[in-house]
Design an enzyme around this catalytic site. Sequence first.
Site, PDB file in Angstrom:
ATOM      1  N   TYR A 116     -33.466 -42.509-100.955  1.00 51.15           N
ATOM      2  CA  TYR A 116     -34.649 -42.862-100.170  1.00 51.15           C
ATOM      3  C   TYR A 116     -34.193 -43.662 -98.958  1.00 51.15           C
ATOM      4  O   TYR A 116     -33.334 -44.538 -99.068  1.00 51.15           O
ATOM      5  CB  TYR A 116     -35.630 -43.715-100.997  1.00 51.15           C
ATOM      6  N   HIS A 136     -36.725 -44.256 -95.788  1.00 52.14           N
ATOM      7  CA  HIS A 136     -37.888 -44.931 -95.186  1.00 52.14           C
ATOM      8  C   HIS A 136     -37.500 -45.576 -93.855  1.00 52.14           C
ATOM      9  O   HIS A 136     -37.630 -46.784 -93.655  1.00 52.14           O
ATOM     10  CB  HIS A 136     -38.460 -45.981 -96.148  1.00 52.14           C
ATOM     11  N   ASP A 141     -43.400 -49.289 -98.252  1.00 49.46           N
ATOM     12  CA  ASP A 141     -42.088 -48.757 -97.881  1.00 49.46           C
ATOM     13  C   ASP A 141     -42.104 -48.133 -96.487  1.00 49.46           C
ATOM     14  O   ASP A 141     -41.066 -48.058 -95.818  1.00 49.46           O
ATOM     15  CB  ASP A 141     -41.629 -47.703 -98.893  1.00 49.46           C
TER      16      ASP A 141
END
Length: 372
Positions: A94, A96, A270
Amino acid sequence: MLVGVPKEIKNHEYRVGMTPAGARELVRYGHEVMVESDAGSAIGMEDEDYARVGARIAGTAAEVFAEADMVVKVKEPQPEECMMLRENQVLFTYLHLAPDPEQTRLLIDSGVIAIAYETVTGPGNTLPLLAPMSEVAGRLSIQAGAHSLEKAQGGAGVLLGGVPGVAPAKVLVIGGGVVGDNAAYMARGMGAEVTILDRSLPRLRELDSEYGGTVKCIYSTAETIEEYALAADMVVGAVLVPGAAAPKLLSRDIISRMKKGSVVVDVAIDQGGCFDTSKATTHQEPTYVVDEVVHYCVANMPGAVARTSTFALNNATLPFTLSLANKSPQQALLVDRDLRNGLNVYKGKITCEAVAESLNYDYLPAGDALSA
């Protein structure tokens, strides 16, 4: 390919990028796996479990980053991790990036090939690597919000489901996607009065059918957001624009007029958060109060239930990890449009349009970058 799995270092992050079962699959296909010592021990995945399936145990994160052709993680790399990345190395995690200019700059400077779980797509423009954590975060948002409603936590002292003779709490869910659906499922199951707001009429029809009329499904406008937020005991922000910063849906003015002791849970934190008053918190200090409204804005919510989350995430990421390893990253990205949509940074260039727009970078389409 040598695939490296470092231990997560973000505050109270106990998930791990790969389970022993995932490592076993990679080894079975002829790849090497290096796992940092104790990477999964907090959730019952010991070094011995990885070694038993053929993985090599590294003493430090520096060893993993120095040797791995591809680094598989859970959370976005922290600055000290970004400094260990190198040119042409693959980072699969991830990211973001839209609300995080520092990380974006460090990834650009590193020359890494950075693929973000949250923008990999699937059939029907779904987000298969975001979905399992969205399911967890949606369900957890109600659990966390209900706890925050307790008087000792700063809330109004309201029981979500009420009791006979006392009305249940009113829960507003803004966004009817995976997070919103799972939040509504949990809130309704706990006996709350639930309303979902969304801007897609087809989606509202699906949700109305799914819940058999037991959840209010209302078209989202500035007026309905204000109306239902002011009446709510808990508001869950569950909106998503893939790869981009989240839109601000609750203004400071609305927050200031909400019930004293009400709770807002920003699952979009996020991506920068969907409330004007949102700021990222940690599991160590998950809440703060603005205008007598309790804010829960933990940036890695699924980390609270790390074992469940790790297995759910690995189930979704493993096929893509295998594809990157088996075909080579360049080939896998070229032949698989869905995986290519996950490419955010490629050797110093931004290849995700939403990130480029959010942070004012030049945008190079992923296909062009790979072809060049």
